[in-house]
Write a protein that holds these residues in place. Structure first.
Motif, short mmCIF file in Angstrom:
data_model
loop_
_atom_site.label_atom_id
_atom_site.label_comp_id
_atom_site.label_asym_id
_atom_site.label_seq_id
_atom_site.Cartn_x
_atom_site.Cartn_y
_atom_site.Cartn_z
N HIS A 73 -88.61 -106.17 48.44
CA HIS A 73 -87.93 -106.46 49.70
C HIS A 73 -88.07 -105.26 50.65
CE1 HIS A 73 -85.10 -108.12 52.51
NE2 HIS A 73 -84.37 -107.00 52.45
N GLU A 74 -88.78 -105.47 51.74
CA GLU A 74 -89.01 -104.45 52.78
C GLU A 74 -89.73 -103.21 52.25
OE1 GLU A 74 -85.22 -103.88 54.79
OE2 GLU A 74 -85.51 -105.72 55.94
N LYS A 75 -90.46 -103.33 51.14
CA LYS A 75 -91.23 -102.22 50.57
C LYS A 75 -92.69 -102.64 50.50
CE LYS A 75 -87.63 -99.71 48.82
NZ LYS A 75 -87.40 -98.35 48.54
N TYR A 76 -93.57 -101.77 51.01
CA TYR A 76 -95.00 -102.06 51.09
C TYR A 76 -95.77 -100.84 50.60
CZ TYR A 76 -93.28 -105.76 54.08
OH TYR A 76 -92.59 -106.84 54.55
N ILE A 77 -96.96 -101.08 50.04
CA ILE A 77 -97.85 -99.99 49.68
C ILE A 77 -98.75 -99.74 50.88
CG2 ILE A 77 -99.64 -99.18 48.12
CD1 ILE A 77 -96.88 -99.51 46.80
N PHE A 78 -98.66 -98.51 51.41
CA PHE A 78 -99.44 -98.10 52.57
C PHE A 78 -100.51 -97.13 52.12
CE2 PHE A 78 -100.34 -94.94 55.84
CZ PHE A 78 -100.67 -95.73 56.92
N SER A 79 -101.71 -97.25 52.71
CA SER A 79 -102.79 -96.31 52.42
C SER A 79 -103.51 -95.95 53.71
CB SER A 79 -103.80 -96.91 51.44
OG SER A 79 -104.88 -96.01 51.26
N ASP A 80 -103.81 -94.65 53.81
CA ASP A 80 -104.61 -94.17 54.94
C ASP A 80 -106.00 -93.76 54.47
OD1 ASP A 80 -104.10 -91.85 53.57
OD2 ASP A 80 -103.30 -90.76 55.30
N GLY A 81 -106.33 -94.06 53.22
CA GLY A 81 -107.61 -93.70 52.65
C GLY A 81 -107.54 -92.44 51.80
N SER A 82 -106.48 -91.63 51.99
CA SER A 82 -106.35 -90.40 51.21
C SER A 82 -105.44 -90.58 50.01
CB SER A 82 -105.83 -89.26 52.09
OG SER A 82 -104.47 -89.47 52.42
N GLY A 83 -104.67 -91.65 50.00
CA GLY A 83 -103.73 -91.93 48.93
C GLY A 83 -102.86 -93.12 49.28
N GLU A 84 -101.97 -93.48 48.37
CA GLU A 84 -101.07 -94.62 48.57
C GLU A 84 -99.63 -94.14 48.46
OE1 GLU A 84 -101.99 -97.78 45.84
OE2 GLU A 84 -104.02 -98.01 46.62
N ILE A 85 -98.77 -94.71 49.31
CA ILE A 85 -97.35 -94.36 49.32
C ILE A 85 -96.54 -95.60 49.68
CG2 ILE A 85 -97.31 -93.65 51.76
CD1 ILE A 85 -95.49 -91.28 50.85
N VAL A 86 -95.32 -95.66 49.19
CA VAL A 86 -94.43 -96.77 49.53
C VAL A 86 -93.90 -96.55 50.95
CG1 VAL A 86 -92.24 -97.90 48.99
CG2 VAL A 86 -93.77 -97.22 47.14
N ALA A 87 -93.98 -97.60 51.75
CA ALA A 87 -93.44 -97.59 53.11
C ALA A 87 -92.31 -98.61 53.16
CB ALA A 87 -94.52 -97.93 54.12
N GLU A 88 -91.14 -98.14 53.54
CA GLU A 88 -89.99 -99.04 53.69
C GLU A 88 -89.91 -99.46 55.15
OE1 GLU A 88 -85.16 -98.94 53.30
OE2 GLU A 88 -86.32 -97.56 52.06
N ILE A 89 -90.13 -100.76 55.39
CA ILE A 89 -90.19 -101.29 56.76
C ILE A 89 -89.22 -102.46 56.89
CG2 ILE A 89 -91.69 -102.21 58.56
CD1 ILE A 89 -94.09 -101.12 56.89
N ASP A 90 -88.27 -102.34 57.81
CA ASP A 90 -87.36 -103.45 58.06
C ASP A 90 -88.16 -104.64 58.59
OD1 ASP A 90 -85.17 -101.97 57.31
OD2 ASP A 90 -84.62 -101.43 59.36
N ASP A 91 -87.81 -105.82 58.13
CA ASP A 91 -88.50 -107.04 58.59
C ASP A 91 -88.46 -107.17 60.10
OD1 ASP A 91 -89.11 -107.73 55.95
OD2 ASP A 91 -87.31 -108.97 55.73
N ASP A 92 -87.37 -106.74 60.72
CA ASP A 92 -87.21 -106.86 62.17
C ASP A 92 -88.12 -105.92 62.95
OD1 ASP A 92 -85.21 -108.69 61.65
OD2 ASP A 92 -83.59 -107.23 61.88
#
Length: 130
Positions: A73-92
């Motif tokens: 819920h509102e947690k996504y795996i974000f990558s910029d090509g250098s690594g992966e990190i959890v991004a917490e993004i409100d649905d709104d």
């Protein structure tokens, strides 16, 4: 006019006049007589790899990359090509256009460190990058 009607009239008048004296909440965007500049915390431009290597809690960051998948819920795996990190993004906070793993996005937020989990990014703004 009955006593009951007078009480109702007085009560309605008091409520309406109370609203008239409430302060207006609007954002002022014009010049100010105060010449002192407010302190603004700069947003650090860096990459996921450096955030994971040296996480600083509440550090402002701006990153460009992709949301690879939804983790919860509102947690996504974000990558910029250098690594992966959890991004917490409100649905709104998502833009009106659809976003998938191929959509390049820019996220602006703060690093959130925890004692028992890897660092995350608390996203304040997410924008689609053309």
């Amino acid at each position: 006019m009955s006593v009951h009607m007078k009480k109702r009239y007085l009560m309605a008048t008091a409520v309406v006049s109370g609203f008239l004296f409430l302060p207006a909440h609007a954002q002022y965007v014009g010049p100010s007589g105060n010449t002192a500049q407010p302190s603004v915390q700069k947003t650090a431009q860096q990459d996921v790899k450096s955030i994971l290597a040296n996480p600083v809690d509440d550090q402002h960051v701006t990153l460009q990359g992709h949301l690879l998948r939804k983790q919860g819920h509102e947690k996504y795996i974000f990558s910029d090509g250098s690594g992966e990190i959890v991004a917490e993004i409100d649905d709104d906070d998502f833009p009106s256009q659809p976003v998938n793993e191929k959509t390049k996005v820019e996220i602006i937020g703060e690093v959130d460190t925890g004692l028992r989990r890897p660092p995350e990014i608390e996203v304040d703004v997410i924008k689609i990058v053309n």
